[in-house]
Design a protein around this motif. Structure first.
Motif, PDB file in Angstrom:
ATOM      1  N   GLY A  86       0.813  -1.199   0.000  1.00 37.11           N
ATOM      2  CA  GLY A  86       0.000   0.000   0.000  1.00 37.11           C
ATOM      3  C   GLY A  86       0.849   1.253   0.000  1.00 37.11           C
ATOM      4  N   SER A  87       0.258   2.334  -0.458  1.00 37.93           N
ATOM      5  CA  SER A  87       0.983   3.589  -0.508  1.00 37.93           C
ATOM      6  C   SER A  87       1.269   4.091   0.900  1.00 37.93           C
ATOM      7  CB  SER A  87       0.176   4.621  -1.284  1.00 37.93           C
ATOM      8  OG  SER A  87      -0.051   4.172  -2.601  1.00 37.93           O
ATOM      9  N   ASP A  88       2.403   4.737   1.036  1.00 40.39           N
ATOM     10  CA  ASP A  88       2.803   5.268   2.333  1.00 40.39           C
ATOM     11  C   ASP A  88       1.914   6.463   2.677  1.00 40.39           C
ATOM     12  OD1 ASP A  88       4.123   6.296   4.544  1.00 40.39           O
ATOM     13  OD2 ASP A  88       6.076   5.665   3.797  1.00 40.39           O
ATOM     14  N   PRO A  89       1.300   6.487   3.859  1.00 37.83           N
ATOM     15  CA  PRO A  89       0.447   7.635   4.223  1.00 37.83           C
ATOM     16  C   PRO A  89       1.209   8.956   4.233  1.00 37.83           C
ATOM     17  CG  PRO A  89       0.055   5.786   5.705  1.00 37.83           C
ATOM     18  CD  PRO A  89       1.235   5.422   4.874  1.00 37.83           C
ATOM     19  N   LEU A  90       2.485   8.927   4.645  1.00 38.76           N
ATOM     20  CA  LEU A  90       3.271  10.157   4.654  1.00 38.76           C
ATOM     21  C   LEU A  90       3.448  10.703   3.246  1.00 38.76           C
ATOM     22  CD1 LEU A  90       5.019  12.227   6.164  1.00 38.76           C
ATOM     23  CD2 LEU A  90       6.963  10.674   5.870  1.00 38.76           C
ATOM     24  N   ILE A 124       1.447  10.222   0.721  1.00 41.62           N
ATOM     25  CA  ILE A 124       0.148  10.724   0.254  1.00 41.62           C
ATOM     26  C   ILE A 124      -0.109  12.127   0.799  1.00 41.62           C
ATOM     27  CG2 ILE A 124      -2.341  10.349   0.377  1.00 41.62           C
ATOM     28  CD1 ILE A 124      -1.796   7.360   0.408  1.00 41.62           C
ATOM     29  N   VAL A 125       0.172  12.316   2.100  1.00 42.59           N
ATOM     30  CA  VAL A 125      -0.024  13.638   2.709  1.00 42.59           C
ATOM     31  C   VAL A 125       0.889  14.671   2.044  1.00 42.59           C
ATOM     32  CG1 VAL A 125       0.219  14.955   4.837  1.00 42.59           C
ATOM     33  CG2 VAL A 125      -0.835  12.700   4.903  1.00 42.59           C
ATOM     34  N   CYS A 126       2.135  14.289   1.774  1.00 39.97           N
ATOM     35  CA  CYS A 126       3.076  15.224   1.137  1.00 39.97           C
ATOM     36  C   CYS A 126       2.633  15.583  -0.269  1.00 39.97           C
ATOM     37  CB  CYS A 126       4.476  14.611   1.123  1.00 39.97           C
ATOM     38  SG  CYS A 126       5.256  14.473   2.747  1.00 39.97           S
ATOM     39  N   CYS A 153      -0.491  15.628  -1.378  1.00 41.09           N
ATOM     40  CA  CYS A 153      -1.649  16.522  -1.249  1.00 41.09           C
ATOM     41  C   CYS A 153      -1.216  17.937  -0.875  1.00 41.09           C
ATOM     42  CB  CYS A 153      -2.617  15.973  -0.205  1.00 41.09           C
ATOM     43  SG  CYS A 153      -3.411  14.416  -0.670  1.00 41.09           S
ATOM     44  N   LYS A 156      10.672  11.911   4.314  1.00 42.54           N
ATOM     45  CA  LYS A 156       9.883  11.749   3.097  1.00 42.54           C
ATOM     46  C   LYS A 156      10.743  11.284   1.924  1.00 42.54           C
ATOM     47  CE  LYS A 156       8.015  13.972  -0.777  1.00 42.54           C
ATOM     48  NZ  LYS A 156       8.573  14.830  -1.833  1.00 42.54           N
ATOM     49  N   ARG A 191      11.594   7.542   2.412  1.00 44.33           N
ATOM     50  CA  ARG A 191      10.477   6.655   2.105  1.00 44.33           C
ATOM     51  C   ARG A 191      10.162   6.646   0.618  1.00 44.33           C
ATOM     52  NH1 ARG A 191       5.928   6.823   6.902  1.00 44.33           N
ATOM     53  NH2 ARG A 191       7.317   6.345   8.636  1.00 44.33           N
TER      54      ARG A 191
END
Length: 207
Positions: A37-41, A43-45, A47, A168, A171
């Motif tokens: 799955g995609s890393d939540p960090l 995804i936030v970066c 966005c 970031k 990752r």
């Protein structure tokens, strides 16, 4: 009767053994490795980069309108030139958020978030400075764009100090290497299936 039963059992065994062997070969499911799955960090970066780029484009629009207004009247030539520089810097901020390799190759300092945040704060100040425009709607747009970009720059500076940018990048490199490994595995599995199909075709021709 005994001989008949004894003679029947090898035949049954011989007839069932190929089926067992064939069933065993087909029964082994090819395990597909699930994609991580995609890393939540990350995804936030992404966005936040989209929000920052949109804010930079808003600054571009505001500064273009301000420059046109300054040059049209002819009373504030220096203000119009200042707005032209603000347009260039705003565009540069928006391009930086795409993290285009060509730009990052020559401007490696902007890989570090504090430097990127300071640039955004500088552009926000340029957008807010010299409000020599009499139109209230344009002044309101200037304030919205400048304060939004100022907030984005402050977030970048604080996050950079907390080393979130370094985390970031680490990752992101791991995700890239993981995706490349998955692609290599899929290519090897596809190649193995082709070789198995060729081998079965050769065996059927020999029989």
């Amino acid at each position: 009767m005994a001989n008949g039963g004894a003679s029947g059992s090898p035949a049954a065994g011989s007839s069932s053994s190929p089926q067992a062997g064939g069933g065993g070969g087909d029964a082994q499911p090819r395990q597909r490795r699930p994609r991580a799955g995609s890393d939540p960090l990350l995804i936030v970066c992404r966005c936040f980069s989209v929000v920052t780029a949109a804010t930079a484009l808003l600054c571009v629009a505001v500064n273009v309108l301000s420059a046109v207004h300054s040059f049209r009247g002819g009373s504030d030539i220096f203000g119009g030139i200042f707005r032209c520089y603000a347009v260039v810097f705003s565009l540069f901020v928006g391009v930086l958020e795409t993290e285009w390799g060509f730009i990052m190759k020559f401007w490696k300092i902007f890989e570090y978030w504090p430097a990127r945040g300071m640039l955004q704060i500088f552009v926000a100040v340029m957008t807010k400075a010299y409000p020599s425009i009499e139109r209230n709607d344009l002044i309101l747009l200037q304030e919205i764009a400048s304060y939004m970009l100022l907030a984005c720059g402050a977030v970048y500076v604080i996050s950079g100090i907390l080393c979130i940018g370094v985390l970031k990048r680490s990752r992101q490199q791991k995700a890239t290497s993981r995706e490349q490994a998955v692609k290599d595995l899929e290519e090897l599995e596809k190649r193995r299936e082709e070789l198995e199909a060729l081998l079965l075709a050769e065996q059927s021709q020999m029989v």
